[in-house]
Motif scaffolding. Structure first.
Motif, PDB file in Angstrom:
ATOM      1  N   GLY A   1       0.630  -0.753   0.161  1.00 10.47           N
ATOM      2  CA  GLY A   1      -0.176  -0.015   0.069  1.00 10.47           C
ATOM      3  C   GLY A   1       0.845   1.281  -0.103  1.00 10.47           C
ATOM      4  N   ARG A   2       2.274   1.298   0.240  1.00 11.04           N
ATOM      5  CA  ARG A   2       2.506   2.405   0.682  1.00 11.04           C
ATOM      6  C   ARG A   2       3.654   2.050  -0.599  1.00 11.04           C
ATOM      7  N   ALA A   3       4.647   1.314  -1.199  1.00  9.81           N
ATOM      8  CA  ALA A   3       5.445   0.984  -2.591  1.00  9.81           C
ATOM      9  C   ALA A   3       4.739   0.167  -3.152  1.00  9.81           C
ATOM     10  N   PRO A   4       5.385   0.631  -4.546  1.00  9.28           N
ATOM     11  CA  PRO A   4       4.898   0.211  -5.865  1.00  9.28           C
ATOM     12  C   PRO A   4       5.393  -1.335  -6.356  1.00  9.28           C
ATOM     13  N   ARG A   5       6.259  -1.877  -5.591  1.00  9.25           N
ATOM     14  CA  ARG A   5       6.830  -2.884  -4.994  1.00  9.25           C
ATOM     15  C   ARG A   5       7.402  -3.545  -3.998  1.00  9.25           C
ATOM     16  N   VAL A   6       7.304  -5.073  -3.989  1.00 11.19           N
ATOM     17  CA  VAL A   6       7.592  -5.787  -2.915  1.00 11.19           C
ATOM     18  C   VAL A   6       8.174  -7.231  -2.451  1.00 11.19           C
ATOM     19  N   SER A   7       9.355  -7.026  -2.105  1.00 16.31           N
ATOM     20  CA  SER A   7      10.445  -8.046  -2.072  1.00 16.31           C
ATOM     21  C   SER A   7       9.728  -8.410  -1.268  1.00 16.31           C
ATOM     22  N   THR A   8       9.813 -10.354  -0.683  1.00 16.65           N
ATOM     23  CA  THR A   8       9.423 -10.829   0.352  1.00 16.65           C
ATOM     24  C   THR A   8      10.081 -12.030  -0.271  1.00 16.65           C
ATOM     25  N   VAL A   9      10.927 -12.989   1.436  1.00 14.56           N
ATOM     26  CA  VAL A   9      11.618 -13.689   1.556  1.00 14.56           C
ATOM     27  C   VAL A   9      10.959 -14.371   2.993  1.00 14.56           C
ATOM     28  N   ILE A  10      10.254 -15.941   2.886  1.00 18.82           N
ATOM     29  CA  ILE A  10      10.033 -16.675   3.753  1.00 18.82           C
ATOM     30  C   ILE A  10      10.687 -18.022   3.777  1.00 18.82           C
ATOM     31  N   LYS A  11      10.855 -18.343   5.364  1.00 19.67           N
ATOM     32  CA  LYS A  11      11.507 -19.800   5.831  1.00 19.67           C
ATOM     33  C   LYS A  11      10.195 -20.367   6.755  1.00 19.67           C
ATOM     34  N   VAL A  12      10.432 -21.802   6.735  1.00 12.47           N
ATOM     35  CA  VAL A  12       9.071 -22.138   7.638  1.00 12.47           C
ATOM     36  C   VAL A  12       9.218 -23.319   7.496  1.00 12.47           C
ATOM     37  N   ASP A  13       9.492 -23.799   9.446  1.00 15.20           N
ATOM     38  CA  ASP A  13       9.766 -24.889  10.120  1.00 15.20           C
ATOM     39  C   ASP A  13       8.371 -24.523  10.592  1.00 15.20           C
ATOM     40  N   TYR A  14       7.517 -26.478   9.906  1.00 11.12           N
ATOM     41  CA  TYR A  14       6.352 -27.502   9.841  1.00 11.12           C
ATOM     42  C   TYR A  14       6.831 -28.079  10.905  1.00 11.12           C
ATOM     43  N   ARG A  15       6.506 -28.027  11.883  1.00 14.59           N
ATOM     44  CA  ARG A  15       6.642 -29.468  13.332  1.00 14.59           C
ATOM     45  C   ARG A  15       5.152 -29.505  13.589  1.00 14.59           C
ATOM     46  N   PRO A  16       4.528 -30.744  13.222  1.00 12.51           N
ATOM     47  CA  PRO A  16       2.872 -30.750  13.958  1.00 12.51           C
ATOM     48  C   PRO A  16       3.646 -31.130  14.809  1.00 12.51           C
ATOM     49  N   SER A  17       4.240 -31.865  15.733  1.00 13.58           N
ATOM     50  CA  SER A  17       3.959 -33.276  17.457  1.00 13.58           C
ATOM     51  C   SER A  17       4.482 -31.528  18.327  1.00 13.58           C
ATOM     52  N   ALA A  18       4.991 -30.495  17.561  1.00  9.57           N
ATOM     53  CA  ALA A  18       5.748 -29.195  18.723  1.00  9.57           C
ATOM     54  C   ALA A  18       4.969 -27.965  18.772  1.00  9.57           C
ATOM     55  N   SER A  19       5.100 -27.415  19.574  1.00 11.63           N
ATOM     56  CA  SER A  19       4.460 -25.945  19.967  1.00 11.63           C
ATOM     57  C   SER A  19       5.998 -25.057  21.189  1.00 11.63           C
ATOM     58  N   GLY A  20       5.981 -24.079  20.822  1.00 12.30           N
ATOM     59  CA  GLY A  20       6.746 -23.068  21.314  1.00 12.30           C
ATOM     60  C   GLY A  20       8.330 -22.726  20.354  1.00 12.30           C
TER      61      GLY A  20
END
Length: 103
Positions: free
Chosen positions: A66-85
């Motif tokens: 909404g404030r920039a004509p272009r946006v670059s995004t980097v995403i890294k995900v750690d998925y652990r169905p049996s974990a929390s916190g």
């Protein structure tokens, strides 16, 4: 379940000083109520589902767009169905190992 994501949102086309625009993304993350941390390079966010976490990231990107004509995004995900916190637990585990080495 734990979905822990590290992401950065970089506005392009707004000049060199981007902090004010990046703050829009951080406002969205903090308003989500999900556990989060921000450092100089990334924001971490943790939730109970992919949809929950990715929705917040999408909203953060849209806020910057909404404030920039272009946006670059980097995403890294750690998925652990049996974990929390994971947001704090991972760091606490490393700190315990460091403390044991120094003891």
């Amino acid at each position: 379940m734990s979905v822990l994501a590290a992401f950065s949102v970089t506005p392009l086309g707004v000049g060199e000083d981007v902090g004010e625009v990046v703050a829009e993304a951080i406002r969205v993350v903090r308003a989500s109520g999900l556990p989060n941390q921000t450092d100089a390079m990334f924001t971490l966010i943790e939730g109970d589902s992919w949809d929950e976490v990715l929705d917040v990231i999408k909203q953060a990107v849209e806020a910057v767009a909404g404030r920039a004509p272009r946006v670059s995004t980097v995403i890294k995900v750690d998925y652990r169905p049996s974990a929390s916190g994971a947001l704090t637990g991972k760091v606490e585990a490393v700190e315990r190992y460091i403390a044991a080495d120094n003891g």
